[in-house]
Design an enzyme around this catalytic site. Structure first.
Site, mmCIF file in Angstrom:
data_model
loop_
_atom_site.group_PDB
_atom_site.id
_atom_site.type_symbol
_atom_site.label_atom_id
_atom_site.label_comp_id
_atom_site.label_asym_id
_atom_site.label_seq_id
_atom_site.Cartn_x
_atom_site.Cartn_y
_atom_site.Cartn_z
ATOM 1 N N ASP A 138 0.826 -0.956 -0.369
ATOM 2 C CA ASP A 138 0.147 0.490 0.092
ATOM 3 C C ASP A 138 0.557 1.244 0.073
ATOM 4 O O ASP A 138 2.607 1.053 0.186
ATOM 5 C CB ASP A 138 -1.012 0.315 1.173
ATOM 6 C CG ASP A 138 -2.156 1.219 0.979
ATOM 7 O OD1 ASP A 138 -2.449 2.115 0.498
ATOM 8 O OD2 ASP A 138 -3.131 -0.522 1.077
ATOM 9 N N GLY B 240 4.415 0.919 -1.859
ATOM 10 C CA GLY B 240 4.449 1.575 -3.006
ATOM 11 C C GLY B 240 2.971 1.733 -3.629
ATOM 12 O O GLY B 240 2.531 2.666 -2.880
ATOM 13 N N PHE C 245 0.800 1.126 -6.831
ATOM 14 C CA PHE C 245 0.411 -0.018 -8.211
ATOM 15 C C PHE C 245 0.231 0.321 -9.233
ATOM 16 O O PHE C 245 0.219 -0.457 -10.390
ATOM 17 C CB PHE C 245 -0.800 -1.550 -7.310
ATOM 18 C CG PHE C 245 -2.141 -0.041 -7.058
ATOM 19 C CD1 PHE C 245 -2.424 0.562 -7.575
ATOM 20 C CD2 PHE C 245 -2.471 -0.420 -5.220
ATOM 21 C CE1 PHE C 245 -3.213 1.543 -7.206
ATOM 22 C CE2 PHE C 245 -3.416 -0.037 -5.268
ATOM 23 C CZ PHE C 245 -3.881 1.402 -5.193
ATOM 24 N N HIS D 62 -12.941 -0.848 -7.691
ATOM 25 C CA HIS D 62 -13.549 -0.027 -7.957
ATOM 26 C C HIS D 62 -13.429 1.521 -7.278
ATOM 27 O O HIS D 62 -14.527 2.154 -7.399
ATOM 28 C CB HIS D 62 -14.741 -0.619 -6.293
ATOM 29 C CG HIS D 62 -14.353 -0.059 -4.939
ATOM 30 N ND1 HIS D 62 -16.194 0.754 -4.555
ATOM 31 C CD2 HIS D 62 -13.839 0.123 -4.886
ATOM 32 C CE1 HIS D 62 -15.512 0.694 -3.493
ATOM 33 N NE2 HIS D 62 -14.493 0.793 -3.467
HETATM 34 C C1 LIG Z 1 -10.665 1.383 -0.456
HETATM 35 S S1 LIG Z 1 -8.902 1.269 0.025
HETATM 36 C C2 LIG Z 1 -9.636 -0.653 0.598
HETATM 37 C C3 LIG Z 1 -9.049 -1.433 1.488
HETATM 38 C C4 LIG Z 1 -8.635 -2.300 1.416
HETATM 39 N N1 LIG Z 1 -8.388 -3.267 0.698
HETATM 40 C C5 LIG Z 1 -9.964 -2.849 1.745
HETATM 41 O O1 LIG Z 1 -11.011 -3.722 1.979
HETATM 42 O O2 LIG Z 1 -10.129 -2.509 3.448
HETATM 43 C C6 LIG Z 1 -8.114 1.474 -1.183
HETATM 44 C C7 LIG Z 1 -6.993 1.286 -0.772
HETATM 45 O O3 LIG Z 1 -6.273 1.353 -1.790
HETATM 46 C C8 LIG Z 1 -5.013 2.191 -1.573
HETATM 47 N N2 LIG Z 1 -4.197 2.647 -2.336
HETATM 48 C C9 LIG Z 1 -4.564 4.234 -4.090
HETATM 49 N N3 LIG Z 1 -3.622 4.703 -4.147
HETATM 50 C C10 LIG Z 1 -2.996 3.839 -4.149
HETATM 51 C C11 LIG Z 1 -1.530 3.083 -5.029
HETATM 52 N N4 LIG Z 1 -0.803 4.108 -6.027
HETATM 53 N N5 LIG Z 1 -0.581 2.447 -5.292
HETATM 54 C C12 LIG Z 1 -0.291 1.293 -3.578
HETATM 55 N N6 LIG Z 1 -2.243 1.739 -3.003
HETATM 56 C C13 LIG Z 1 -3.133 2.433 -2.956
HETATM 57 C C14 LIG Z 1 -5.397 2.866 -0.113
HETATM 58 O O4 LIG Z 1 -3.927 3.841 0.353
HETATM 59 C C15 LIG Z 1 -5.960 2.172 0.744
HETATM 60 O O5 LIG Z 1 -6.420 0.922 1.241
#
Ligand SMILES: C[S@@+](CC[C@H](N)C(=O)[O-])C[C@H]1O[C@@H](n2cnc3c(N)ncnc32)[C@H](O)[C@@H]1O
Length: 337
Positions: free
Chosen positions: A197, A223, A225, A243
């Protein structure tokens, strides 16, 4: 969903927004925590929170009507079983979700018309949205607490529906502070896992792993994604990630994930699946609520099975099966095409 009296049903829908700030304000003032040890007088609660005594009594009565506390008469109130779920630190607590909805989503939803006219999120969204949130530690903590609150019960449903014992190493992409990963590792002592994350979450994830007793088998990797996904895991899951994004970004995330997997690797997308035809079933309700929230507050969307299949194909993946869970989330298992 539809009640027998159409007028009462429609009035309920029209006025549904009033409960969000009532629960949010009570959570922010710590009223549910203040009632933890037993019944309290509203005058004491007003003094303790520095609020207006008459207004606080009215808030308490509203909470009683919502079944979150019980009005004992003479200005005394006690917590109900449902109200316990709004205490901080209570097992299964949804306090984080209450704060996130009343603080951020409620305000964003008031701007829905603008999003419907433009097709764009009203608030700062996409990558800029996550970067913006990272600069505000309070907002960030509230958001990730809300994610953990929502994810913990879903993790149970995921574990009941999917066999992780065939893997030795898994990754949770965008795994926040580790709620899903910790639950999976606790259920499978032979498994090791990584949460990937944004780097700002490293400390919170490490603290969570320690509290859950899995820090010897769980690592956090920071990092983006959109740049690269680390390799080495046999399965890369991502819950409520696709989503968050429109198709172009979603395909980049899935393509980077495919590059990180071996030929036998699996992608496990955990998301709600939008129905081809919208009905008033309970599961469709939660999915449409999420879809409208995504439209106005995050810039993402909920997708149908066909839309997911198209994303997978564009990223060089093939949908193998969809595993329903007892929650509103399904597991879409895909493999390199
Ligand atoms: C809607 S949350 C979902 C969190 C977790 N998977 C859950 O279901 O509880 C989206 C996640 O994507 C992470 N995120 C957003 N942009 C990101 C990126 N460029 N690289 C890695 N993670 C990212 C956010 O920090 C967050 O933790």
């Amino acid at each position: 969903m539809t009640q027998t009296d159409p007028r009462a049903h429609v009035m309920g829908l029209i006025t549904a927004c009033w409960t969000t700030p009532v629960i949010g304000v009570a959570s922010r003032l710590g009223l549910f925590d203040a009632l933890a040890a037993g019944p309290r007088a509203d005058a004491d609660l007003a003094a303790e929170t520095g609020s207006h005594p008459g207004a606080l009594r009215r808030l308490m009565r509203a909470l009683a009507v919502l079944g979150l506390c019980r009005d004992l008469g003479n200005g005394k109130f006690e917590l109900t079983e449902a109200g316990r779920l709004l205490r901080a630190g209570e097992s299964g607590s949804v306090r984080g979700a209450a704060l996130h909805w009343s603080d951020r989503l409620w305000g964003a939803l008031s701007q829905l018309e603008q999003s419907v006219m433009t097709g764009k999120a009203w608030s700062i969204s996409g990558q800029a949205g996550f970067e913006h949130m990272a600069r505000d530690p309070e907002q960030m903590a509230m958001f990730h607490q809300s994610m953990a609150d929502l994810t913990r019960p879903v993790a149970r449903a995921v574990l009941d529906a999917y066999d992780f014992s065939r893997f030795s190493r898994v990754m949770d992409l965008g795994g926040s502070t580790g709620a899903l990963m910790a639950a999976i590792l606790k259920a499978h002592p032979g498994l090791t896992g990584q949460v990937f994350d944004l780097p700002d979450l490293a400390d919170a994830a490490k603290t969570y792993f320690e509290a859950e007793g899995v820090s010897d088998r769980a690592a956090f990797v920071g990092g983006s994604f959109f740049e690269e996904v680390p390799s080495g895991a046999q399965a890369i899951m991502m819950k409520m990630i696709i989503h968050d994004w429109l198709d172009e970004e979603a395909v980049i995330i899935l393509s980077n994930t495919r590059k990180a997997l071996g030929r036998d690797g699996l992608v496990l997308v955990m998301d709600r699946i939008a129905p081809e035809i919208a009905t008033d079933e309970r599961s469709a309700y939660a999915t449409m609520r999420a879809d409208i929230t995504m439209l106005v507050a995050a810039g993402g969307k909920e997708r149908t099975r066909a839309e997911f299949e198209a994303l997978f194909a564009a990223a060089g993946l093939k949908l193998q099966r969809i595993i329903p869970t007892a929650s509103e989330f399904a597991i879409l298992e895909a493999a390199p095409a």
